[in-house]
Design a protein around this motif. Structure first.
Motif, PDB file in Angstrom:
ATOM      1  N   PRO B  56       0.828  -1.205   0.000  1.00  0.00           N
ATOM      2  CA  PRO B  56       0.000   0.000   0.000  1.00  0.00           C
ATOM      3  C   PRO B  56       0.862   1.253   0.000  1.00  0.00           C
ATOM      4  CG  PRO B  56      -0.585  -1.475   1.801  1.00  0.00           C
ATOM      5  CD  PRO B  56       0.710  -1.938   1.253  1.00  0.00           C
ATOM      6  N   ASP B  57       0.438   2.208  -0.766  1.00  0.00           N
ATOM      7  CA  ASP B  57       1.109   3.506  -0.793  1.00  0.00           C
ATOM      8  C   ASP B  57       0.060   4.520  -0.382  1.00  0.00           C
ATOM      9  OD1 ASP B  57       2.682   5.643  -1.196  1.00  0.00           O
ATOM     10  OD2 ASP B  57       2.580   5.618  -3.379  1.00  0.00           O
ATOM     11  N   ILE B  58       0.268   5.139   0.762  1.00  0.00           N
ATOM     12  CA  ILE B  58      -0.778   6.006   1.290  1.00  0.00           C
ATOM     13  C   ILE B  58      -0.291   7.448   1.306  1.00  0.00           C
ATOM     14  CG2 ILE B  58      -1.779   4.195   2.673  1.00  0.00           C
ATOM     15  CD1 ILE B  58      -0.403   5.390   5.072  1.00  0.00           C
ATOM     16  N   GLY B  59      -1.138   8.326   1.716  1.00  0.00           N
ATOM     17  CA  GLY B  59      -0.750   9.720   1.849  1.00  0.00           C
ATOM     18  C   GLY B  59      -1.410  10.633   0.840  1.00  0.00           C
ATOM     19  N   PHE B 232       1.100  -7.353  14.543  1.00  0.00           N
ATOM     20  CA  PHE B 232       0.908  -6.175  13.714  1.00  0.00           C
ATOM     21  C   PHE B 232       0.094  -5.097  14.408  1.00  0.00           C
ATOM     22  CE2 PHE B 232       2.532  -8.655  10.250  1.00  0.00           C
ATOM     23  CZ  PHE B 232       3.073  -7.716   9.407  1.00  0.00           C
ATOM     24  N   GLY B 233      -0.301  -5.338  15.629  1.00  0.00           N
ATOM     25  CA  GLY B 233      -1.039  -4.311  16.352  1.00  0.00           C
ATOM     26  C   GLY B 233      -2.442  -4.106  15.840  1.00  0.00           C
ATOM     27  N   ALA B 234      -2.987  -5.109  15.171  1.00  0.00           N
ATOM     28  CA  ALA B 234      -4.337  -4.964  14.643  1.00  0.00           C
ATOM     29  C   ALA B 234      -5.337  -4.872  15.783  1.00  0.00           C
ATOM     30  CB  ALA B 234      -4.679  -6.153  13.754  1.00  0.00           C
ATOM     31  N   THR B 235      -6.403  -4.145  15.551  1.00  0.00           N
ATOM     32  CA  THR B 235      -7.456  -4.041  16.553  1.00  0.00           C
ATOM     33  C   THR B 235      -8.799  -4.145  15.854  1.00  0.00           C
ATOM     34  OG1 THR B 235      -7.170  -1.677  16.346  1.00  0.00           O
ATOM     35  CG2 THR B 235      -6.297  -2.686  18.326  1.00  0.00           C
ATOM     36  N   VAL B 353      -3.173   1.240  11.104  1.00  0.00           N
ATOM     37  CA  VAL B 353      -2.422   0.093  11.603  1.00  0.00           C
ATOM     38  C   VAL B 353      -2.902  -1.184  10.924  1.00  0.00           C
ATOM     39  CG1 VAL B 353      -1.706  -1.098  13.669  1.00  0.00           C
ATOM     40  CG2 VAL B 353      -2.194   1.315  13.765  1.00  0.00           C
ATOM     41  N   ASN B 354      -4.214  -1.320  10.789  1.00  0.00           N
ATOM     42  CA  ASN B 354      -4.740  -2.560  10.215  1.00  0.00           C
ATOM     43  C   ASN B 354      -4.348  -2.716   8.754  1.00  0.00           C
ATOM     44  OD1 ASN B 354      -5.938  -2.890  12.645  1.00  0.00           O
ATOM     45  ND2 ASN B 354      -8.026  -2.563  11.954  1.00  0.00           N
ATOM     46  N   LEU B 355      -4.182  -1.604   8.073  1.00  0.00           N
ATOM     47  CA  LEU B 355      -3.871  -1.695   6.649  1.00  0.00           C
ATOM     48  C   LEU B 355      -2.533  -2.368   6.407  1.00  0.00           C
ATOM     49  CD1 LEU B 355      -4.752  -0.951   3.817  1.00  0.00           C
ATOM     50  CD2 LEU B 355      -3.770   1.279   4.108  1.00  0.00           C
ATOM     51  N   GLN B 356      -1.653  -2.329   7.405  1.00  0.00           N
ATOM     52  CA  GLN B 356      -0.364  -3.001   7.234  1.00  0.00           C
ATOM     53  C   GLN B 356      -0.530  -4.486   6.999  1.00  0.00           C
ATOM     54  OE1 GLN B 356       2.951  -1.755   9.895  1.00  0.00           O
ATOM     55  NE2 GLN B 356       1.270  -0.852  11.010  1.00  0.00           N
ATOM     56  N   LEU B 357      -1.639  -5.042   7.468  1.00  0.00           N
ATOM     57  CA  LEU B 357      -1.859  -6.477   7.336  1.00  0.00           C
ATOM     58  C   LEU B 357      -2.237  -6.879   5.924  1.00  0.00           C
ATOM     59  CD1 LEU B 357      -3.700  -7.335  10.603  1.00  0.00           C
ATOM     60  CD2 LEU B 357      -1.790  -8.580   9.697  1.00  0.00           C
ATOM     61  N   LEU B 358      -2.535  -5.914   5.084  1.00  0.00           N
ATOM     62  CA  LEU B 358      -3.058  -6.259   3.764  1.00  0.00           C
ATOM     63  C   LEU B 358      -2.078  -7.123   2.986  1.00  0.00           C
ATOM     64  CD1 LEU B 358      -5.262  -5.884   1.680  1.00  0.00           C
ATOM     65  CD2 LEU B 358      -4.002  -3.986   0.778  1.00  0.00           C
ATOM     66  N   ASP B 359      -0.802  -6.740   3.033  1.00  0.00           N
ATOM     67  CA  ASP B 359       0.198  -7.503   2.301  1.00  0.00           C
ATOM     68  C   ASP B 359       0.209  -8.950   2.773  1.00  0.00           C
ATOM     69  OD1 ASP B 359       2.287  -7.816   0.497  1.00  0.00           O
ATOM     70  OD2 ASP B 359       3.731  -7.672   2.133  1.00  0.00           O
ATOM     71  N   HIS B 360       0.168  -9.096   4.092  1.00  0.00           N
ATOM     72  CA  HIS B 360       0.168 -10.443   4.657  1.00  0.00           C
ATOM     73  C   HIS B 360      -1.069 -11.230   4.227  1.00  0.00           C
ATOM     74  CE1 HIS B 360       0.874 -13.561   7.631  1.00  0.00           C
ATOM     75  NE2 HIS B 360      -0.415 -13.517   7.862  1.00  0.00           N
ATOM     76  N   ILE B 377     -10.764  -5.284   5.865  1.00  0.00           N
ATOM     77  CA  ILE B 377     -10.063  -4.404   6.807  1.00  0.00           C
ATOM     78  C   ILE B 377     -10.922  -3.177   7.075  1.00  0.00           C
ATOM     79  CG2 ILE B 377      -7.965  -3.097   7.201  1.00  0.00           C
ATOM     80  CD1 ILE B 377      -6.508  -4.911   5.409  1.00  0.00           C
ATOM     81  N   ASP B 378     -11.717  -2.792   6.097  1.00  0.00           N
ATOM     82  CA  ASP B 378     -12.630  -1.654   6.239  1.00  0.00           C
ATOM     83  C   ASP B 378     -11.852  -0.374   6.557  1.00  0.00           C
ATOM     84  OD1 ASP B 378     -14.908  -0.225   6.320  1.00  0.00           O
ATOM     85  OD2 ASP B 378     -15.465  -0.780   8.353  1.00  0.00           O
ATOM     86  N   ILE B 379     -11.048   0.044   5.610  1.00  0.00           N
ATOM     87  CA  ILE B 379     -10.257   1.247   5.849  1.00  0.00           C
ATOM     88  C   ILE B 379     -11.070   2.486   5.509  1.00  0.00           C
ATOM     89  CG2 ILE B 379      -7.997   0.251   5.540  1.00  0.00           C
ATOM     90  CD1 ILE B 379      -8.180   1.349   2.641  1.00  0.00           C
TER      91      ILE B 379
END
Lengths: 193, 386, 157, 323
Positions: B56-59, B232-235, B353-360, B377-379
């Motif tokens: 993911p590339d965010i910003g 990954f600190g997902a919540t 934080v949850n978006l980091q899991l997408l790759d996994h 993930i519902d970002i």
């Protein structure tokens, strides 16, 4: 864009009502469990101190070189078992940058601990601290964000790039207090007509 | 070392892809793409249909919220905090209010607390309805999306009646709520809940979540094990889908969550189906909580407590406050030097934080499942980029 | 017949029952430009200036509390300076930039003189961003045309 | 009097124009119908403002809009392949109508091997998909084309095998003949499995949800026609809806007794049955989520193909026993 030098404006003058809430001052008293945890940490790591500025939980101040050690202990020790890294952030204090880690034990007891590190400035170099991405892979983006916005270099981070700002952003780190917004000011649309 | 505490690095987290079989192609999914929920860019490496890597590339929506609010006064931050997670704005307001209230020790009247809880759960219900619709779109069904929006409309109307706005409410104030709810609002709320439970929810189940194609599409896809989710600190539903019953409402009760009974739905395998089902059950739990809150609601009481000082200054120090938004644990770190506004604020966004899991989640799955995993993930990009 | 075929067939049939059922109902669409969408009392769109209903004068005293409470700082208010060089309690300018307004109601809550209200008129879109400035006269005129409700903090509605 | 060859040519042109007219009018109606059906399924109204209260002229407004659009060509695409693809998509759809009877004797050419001709011609559509995907020089298009290609190949087989069983039962490849054999009983009853396989296969061939993988908008934007706009895109749509009409008419002819029905003329019965099937296809489209590519392949090869083979075997045994 709000000018960063600007101080908050003085509050409007209104008939002064005596505040019924007394803002607490002085260090927050610790719960027994926090006392125990602090003792346990101090036994293991004599260099840790309580950070009294952390008022929402127990703050532990750690020298920069021991951060990873202490965080690893907090994660794996059966007393703490803080498996959840809730937040990692940094704040620029002018003479130093403070990095704060907020950990939660989410499996048994929901208690939380905050670890803070003070990183003094060393010339123009970015202050450095060990990366904790190998303890918590989820710290990856947090650290990238802190690098991007505050300007902290995390040693050992696999991919320390800007994350929110564009790759070639040359203006520095916007959450530094010394940051100057060099963009042309946006035209104020409110004017007298 | 005991089980479950092994170190998990970012590389190890997703060593699933097959490499070197065919020539991989790199696809830019986004920033303009039908199902990236905003302006997310996914640099995806594909081997045919199989995802090798999804970065993911965010910003693209970055506005530096944290810088802008430096030097603002605490009450002024409330409406701007709404813009972070714009689908569930109530939680953002509540978080700002809660951090100031906790720091100053302001106690709210019971009525205000109960109403806050009602509003938060209503907003959670609406947010999950939108998730339901967009997830249905992500796996290719369009009609559930329209049904979800149809049902959400009534909820929005309810919120508009009380707050005056449909999405960005600016409704909570430090020390309570801006105004009380209008007459008859609670009754209409109950009607809405009845409608949702008896008519809308069975439709959702029949149309989508009970559908065999849906189950086949979601089962065993995008698996996040318990350890990975923790590391990954997902919540939120992402973590609970993986079997960790962590919910800030239970762990650190706020509002009147300590007084109402509700369950924390937990998944088993951590796949897309579990995350989806956790959200579906959470909708019903929200209904249950609101029903109990209506029972608890006192007839009389100040909604905006007069115990709030005129001049809001936080004692010097820093404060970390958290609450449970529909996307997970949303946290606010306030550093105060004793002024009228914060010295620094850090918004801990659950989507970020949850978006980091997408790759996994996506490695080794098909492209279509990458999109589905992103859907679970519902970002909210407003919150990811802040 | 394998169980999964039966399960799949039943679940798919259920889905079709739902869509057919919905198809036979009345659509919920409202034809927006022809049928205006009703707004509930208290709907916020833009702060407008309230005038005294008897005298027709604006209630505003140009104290500037609204401008100070405004988070994006989009309110510009200045009082009339009299011949003697003293400021009068009467606004010379009251300009508002709707293009940056957050519609947060904070200015209304800050006003101690009952001079501001949130208008419910939400059809203010324009092709040019400069058309979204409103000066004192326009804001006063908007108050006359559109329904507006004042909601102060903690008010019972 | 005109020479005989000229009469033939003029007669042929007239027939072609009539077929084209029939197809275009039906496609326009279908596009409108799809919007209305989807609208009502979703509690909406659908087209409304163009041409009376039901928006019947919406499709014409769309065609005018599409004609006025910029003709965009992707940089570094393959121009000839790219330009030809929409025509290749539309042409086979049209050609099927040369053997497809709309009513008794209402057919351009009542071929003896009509069914075979249809099967052969419809296989062409995979070519257009590939051409569009390749010529666009776009990764989304390419993936979409590969998916659609794989899908069309693997559903062609069960469909043809389903028709084999029909041929076995009726003993002819002539469509009018097949209809005539159904006077006693519609073929859907003895050949229900064939009907099921053929209908599922037809929906898959048409790239409609739940099998619209070639243009899966949630991951591939628009699949193989991502880069097309304006009238070229309209050609794809026209081809798609013509194919929908064709396959529905074919199913109604082969399985639902064609023009057999009381009171009304034959071609009306054919159209009624075809439109009923079209409605069912739309109903399915707006209800189900999309399957994944591996599930699609599984369904095609592991479920429909064995089913159609089983059906052939059953039919064969039945025929042998009855003979």
């Amino acid at each position: 864009m709000v000018d960063e030098e600007k101080q908050p404006k003085t509050p409007p003058k209104k008939p002064v009502v005596k505040p019924k809430v007394e803002a607490a001052s002085g260090p927050v008293p610790l719960t027994p469990r926090q006392e125990e945890g602090l003792q346990r940490l101090k036994e293991k790591f004599p260099f840790v101190e309580r950070d009294e500025k952390v008022r929402s939980s127990l703050g532990i101040q750690v020298p920069p070189e021991h951060v990873k050690e202490v965080l690893g202990f907090l994660r794996d020790d059966p007393f703490f078992r803080c498996r959840h890294l809730s937040c990692l952030s940094a704040v620029d204090w002018g003479e130093a940058i403070e990095v704060a880690y907020h950990l939660v034990n989410i499996e048994e007891k929901a208690d939380e601990w905050a670890v803070t590190v003070k990183l003094p400035y060393q010339g123009d170099e970015l202050p450095e601290v060990d990366s904790i991405t190998d303890l918590w892979p989820g710290a990856d983006w947090h650290e990238r964000e802190a690098y991007d916005l505050v300007g902290v270099r995390f040693k050992g981070h696999p991919d320390l790039r800007r994350i929110l700002l564009p790759e070639g952003f040359a203006g520095g780190h916007p959450l530094r207090k010394s940051f100057v917004d060099r963009r042309p000011p946006r035209q104020r649309l409110v004017r007298i007509r | 070392m005991e089980k479950g505490s092994e170190v998990y690095t970012a590389e190890e987290a997703g060593r699933l892809g097959r490499e070197g079989i065919t020539e991989p192609i790199v696809i830019n999914l986004g920033p303009q793409h039908p199902s990236t929920h905003g302006v997310l860019r996914l640099i995806t490496t594909l081997d045919g249909e199989t995802v090798l890597k999804a970065q993911p590339d965010i910003g693209y929506l970055h506005r530096n919220w944290e810088k802008i609010v430096e030097g603002w006064q605490y009450p002024q931050i409330i409406p701007f905090a709404d813009r972070n997670d714009y689908i569930s704005a109530i939680f953002n307001e509540w978080l700002v209010c809660k951090s100031v209230e906790d720091a100053l020790g302001i106690e709210l009247d019971k009525r205000a607390e109960v109403l806050r809880t009602i509003f938060a759960e209503l907003n959670r219900l609406i947010s999950h309805q939108l998730w339901f619709g967009t997830y249905a779109m992500d796996i290719g069904a369009f009609t559930p999306f329209v049904y979800a929006l149809r049902d959400r409309e009534w909820g929005y109307a309810l919120l508009e009646k009380a707050t005056g706005a449909r999405q960005l409410y600016a409704f909570f104030r430090i020390g309570g709520l801006r105004n009380d709810v209008p007459d008859g609002w609670i009754e209409e709320l109950s009607q809405y809940l009845d409608y949702f439970e008896k008519e809308a929810y069975p439709q959702y189940v029949d149309l989508l979540t009970g559908n065999e194609i849906f189950i086949q599409r979601s089962e065993g896809v995008g698996v996040v094990s318990r350890d990975v989710a923790l590391a990954f600190g997902a919540t939120g539903p992402v973590l609970r889908g993986s079997g960790v019953p962590y919910d800030v409402r239970k762990a650190h009760p706020y509002g009147v969550y300590g007084e109402v009974e509700f369950e924390v739905p937990v998944g088993e395998h951590g796949d897309n189906l579990d995350r989806a089902m956790v959200r579906m059950k959470e909708m019903l739990e929200s209904v249950k909580i609101i029903r109990q809150c209506v029972e608890l609601l006192p007839e009389e009481g100040e909604v905006l407590t007069s115990r709030v000082p005129r001049v809001l200054k936080l004692p010097e120090g820093n404060y970390y406050t958290r609450l449970e938004s529909p996307r997970g644990e949303v946290g606010l770190w306030v550093v105060s030097t004793g002024g009228l506004g914060p010295y620094r604020m850090k918004w801990r966004a659950p989507s970020f934080v949850n978006l980091q899991l997408l790759d996994h989640m996506a490695r080794g799955e098909k492209v279509a499942d990458l999109i589905a995993a992103l859907g679970t993930i519902d970002i909210i990009l407003g919150e990811v980029d802040r | 017949m394998p169980a999964w075929i039966r399960r799949a067939a039943v679940s798919i049939a259920k889905g079709h029952r739902v869509t057919l059922d919905q198809m036979l109902r009345r659509p919920i669409t409202s034809l927006y430009p022809e049928e205006p969408v009703p707004h509930f009392p208290g709907f916020r769109s833009i702060p407008v200036l309230k005038a005294n209903e008897e005298t027709g004068k604006l209630n505003c005293t140009a104290c500037g509390l609204c401008a100070r409470s405004c988070p994006p700082q989009i309110i510009f208010v200045e009082s009339v300076v009299g011949d003697d060089g003293r400021r009068k309690q009467w606004p010379a300018f009251f300009n508002l930039d709707l293009s940056r307004c957050m519609v947060c109601n904070l200015c209304v809550e800050a006003c101690p003189f009952d001079a501001l209200e949130m208008s419910a008129d939400n059809e203010l879109s324009a092709y040019d961003v400069r058309d979204l400035f409103f000066n004192m006269e326009e804001l006063a005129a908007l108050w006359k045309t559109a329904p507006a409700v004042r909601i102060a903090g903690g008010q019972k509605r | 009097m005109l020479p005989l060859w000229l009469q033939w040519v003029l007669w042929g042109i007239l027939k072609a124009v009539l077929v084209l007219l029939f197809v275009t009018v039906n496609a326009i109606i279908l596009i409108w119908l799809e919007r209305k059906v989807s609208g009502h399924i979703q509690n909406r109204i659908g087209p409304l403002r163009v041409g009376g209260p039901a928006g019947v002229l919406q499709s014409f407004a769309d065609i005018i809009k599409l004609l006025a659009k910029e003709d965009f060509f992707p940089k570094r695409g393959d121009p000839w392949v790219w330009w030809l693809a929409p025509s290749v998509a539309f042409a086979p759809a049209l050609m099927v109508f040369f053997v497809l009877p709309i009513g008794p004797h209402l057919v351009v050419q009542d071929m003896n091997v009509g069914l075979l001709f249809i099967v052969a011609i419809t296989s062409f559509s995979v070519l257009s998909v590939f051409m569009a995907g390749w010529g666009s020089n776009d990764k989304y298009s390419l993936i979409g084309a590969m998916r659609a290609g794989a899908q069309l190949f693997s559903y062609e087989l069960p469909m043809v095998l389903a028709l084999v069983a029909v041929t076995l039962a009726t003993g002819t490849l002539n469509i009018s003949e097949i209809v005539a054999r159904q006077q006693g009983m519609w073929l859907i009853f003895p050949q229900f499995l064939a009907f099921l396989v053929f209908y599922i296969g037809a929906i898959a061939e048409l790239n409609r949800t739940p099998f619209d993988l070639g243009e899966a908008e949630s991951e591939l934007v628009a699949g193989y026609h991502t880069e097309y706009s304006g009238i070229r895109w309209a050609m794809f749509m026209l081809g798609e809806y013509t194919n929908l009409l064709t396959s529905s008419i074919l199913v109604s002819l082969v399985f639902l007794g064609g023009w057999s029905g009381p009171l009304l003329p034959g071609w009306v019965w054919v159209l009624i049955k075809a439109y009923l099937l079209i409605f069912v296809a739309m109903w399915i489209r707006w209800t189900l989520p999309r399957v994944r590519i591996d599930q699609l392949m599984d369904l095609g090869w592991k479920f429909l193909l064995p089913l159609s083979l089983l059906n052939i075997a059953l039919t064969g045994v039945y025929m042998a026993v009855m003979a």
